[in-house]
Design a protein around this motif. Structure first.
Motif, PDB file in Angstrom:
ATOM      1  N   THR A   8       0.854  -1.179   0.000  1.00 52.08           N
ATOM      2  CA  THR A   8       0.000   0.000   0.000  1.00 52.08           C
ATOM      3  C   THR A   8       0.896   1.238   0.000  1.00 52.08           C
ATOM      4  O   THR A   8       2.081   1.166   0.334  1.00 52.08           O
ATOM      5  CB  THR A   8      -0.894   0.031   1.244  1.00 52.08           C
ATOM      6  OG1 THR A   8      -0.074   0.089   2.408  1.00 52.08           O
ATOM      7  CG2 THR A   8      -1.811  -1.190   1.305  1.00 52.08           C
ATOM      8  N   GLU A  10       0.794   3.655   2.047  1.00 58.65           N
ATOM      9  CA  GLU A  10       1.196   3.939   3.430  1.00 58.65           C
ATOM     10  C   GLU A  10       2.397   3.076   3.834  1.00 58.65           C
ATOM     11  O   GLU A  10       3.333   3.558   4.472  1.00 58.65           O
ATOM     12  CB  GLU A  10       0.037   3.688   4.408  1.00 58.65           C
ATOM     13  CG  GLU A  10      -1.168   4.569   4.183  1.00 58.65           C
ATOM     14  CD  GLU A  10      -2.114   4.034   3.102  1.00 58.65           C
ATOM     15  OE1 GLU A  10      -2.068   2.831   2.765  1.00 58.65           O
ATOM     16  OE2 GLU A  10      -2.894   4.837   2.575  1.00 58.65           O
ATOM     17  N   GLN A  13       5.522   4.346   2.127  1.00 59.39           N
ATOM     18  CA  GLN A  13       6.034   5.578   2.742  1.00 59.39           C
ATOM     19  C   GLN A  13       6.754   5.277   4.055  1.00 59.39           C
ATOM     20  O   GLN A  13       7.787   5.874   4.348  1.00 59.39           O
ATOM     21  CB  GLN A  13       4.903   6.587   2.965  1.00 59.39           C
ATOM     22  CG  GLN A  13       5.407   7.946   3.409  1.00 59.39           C
ATOM     23  CD  GLN A  13       6.385   8.559   2.423  1.00 59.39           C
ATOM     24  OE1 GLN A  13       6.127   8.630   1.234  1.00 59.39           O
ATOM     25  NE2 GLN A  13       7.541   8.990   2.915  1.00 59.39           N
ATOM     26  N   LYS A  14       6.239   4.336   4.842  1.00 58.77           N
ATOM     27  CA  LYS A  14       6.911   3.955   6.092  1.00 58.77           C
ATOM     28  C   LYS A  14       8.297   3.384   5.812  1.00 58.77           C
ATOM     29  O   LYS A  14       9.257   3.683   6.516  1.00 58.77           O
ATOM     30  CB  LYS A  14       6.078   2.935   6.872  1.00 58.77           C
ATOM     31  CG  LYS A  14       4.910   3.521   7.590  1.00 58.77           C
ATOM     32  CD  LYS A  14       4.159   2.456   8.373  1.00 58.77           C
ATOM     33  CE  LYS A  14       2.939   3.023   9.046  1.00 58.77           C
ATOM     34  NZ  LYS A  14       2.188   2.005   9.777  1.00 58.77           N
ATOM     35  N   SER A  78      -5.472   2.837  -3.560  1.00 58.46           N
ATOM     36  CA  SER A  78      -6.757   2.415  -2.999  1.00 58.46           C
ATOM     37  C   SER A  78      -7.773   2.126  -4.103  1.00 58.46           C
ATOM     38  O   SER A  78      -8.657   1.293  -3.938  1.00 58.46           O
ATOM     39  CB  SER A  78      -7.296   3.459  -2.027  1.00 58.46           C
ATOM     40  OG  SER A  78      -7.441   4.701  -2.675  1.00 58.46           O
ATOM     41  N   GLU A 112       5.239  -4.801   5.199  1.00 58.46           N
ATOM     42  CA  GLU A 112       4.409  -3.920   6.018  1.00 58.46           C
ATOM     43  C   GLU A 112       4.029  -4.557   7.351  1.00 58.46           C
ATOM     44  O   GLU A 112       3.324  -3.954   8.147  1.00 58.46           O
ATOM     45  CB  GLU A 112       3.117  -3.561   5.272  1.00 58.46           C
ATOM     46  CG  GLU A 112       3.335  -2.770   4.021  1.00 58.46           C
ATOM     47  CD  GLU A 112       2.039  -2.478   3.305  1.00 58.46           C
ATOM     48  OE1 GLU A 112       1.278  -1.611   3.768  1.00 58.46           O
ATOM     49  OE2 GLU A 112       1.789  -3.149   2.289  1.00 58.46           O
TER      50      GLU A 112
END
Length: 157
Positions: A8, A10, A13-14, A78, A112
């Motif tokens: 994803t 997110e 980005q992490k 998404s 993730e």
């Protein structure tokens, strides 16, 4: 692209944030530790220096690992996350057939993964069993302790 890793935005980005932190702040911290440890004298018997050099090797290995992983990441927006089948990025409500217990998990890529107990990785036994199945399907997850049956009750973003 061989060995694509689906993530994803997110999660991506992490991973990028971790890489940035390691390359800047963490490298600087270790560099300072090494500088201070050198000031203690003889390096052959300097445990602080050895520890700092070990930390440096661990950080550099992690930086290389993240950079290699980022080369093969495919970000799933998404809009691309469909709810007709379980896949990376979906929330899946399942029923444990043996214990008649409902659970809900987000399926994430192995990069993730965290220990929040609300996610399953795409390469875990249960995650692998769920991926590609639809609402109403009964799936068998082959775990170390045997086989567990789950019924998929709901799939959402």
């Amino acid at each position: 692209m061989a060995n694509e890793i689906f993530m994803t935005a997110e999660g991506y980005q992490k991973l990028k944030d971790e890489l940035d932190y390691l390359k800047t702040e963490r490298r600087d911290e270790i560099s300072e530790k090494i500088r201070v440890a050198r000031g203690y004298g003889d390096l052959s018997e300097n445990s602080e220096y050895d520890e700092a050099k070990n930390d440096q090797a661990i950080v550099e290995a992690r930086i290389m690992q993240i950079e290699e992983q980022l080369k093969v990441v495919k970000i799933i927006s998404s809009d691309e996350i469909k709810t007709d089948v379980a896949s990376v990025g979906t929330m899946v409500k399942i029923l444990d057939m043996e214990f008649d217990e409902e659970m809900e998990y987000r399926i994430v890529s192995s990069l993730e993964a965290n220990n929040d107990m609300a996610s399953l990785t795409d390469n875990s036994p249960v995650g692998q069993a769920l991926i590609g199945h639809k609402v109403g399907d009964v799936v068998d997850a082959h775990v170390p302790s045997g086989t567990i049956q789950f019924k998929i009750l709901e799939i959402k973003r």
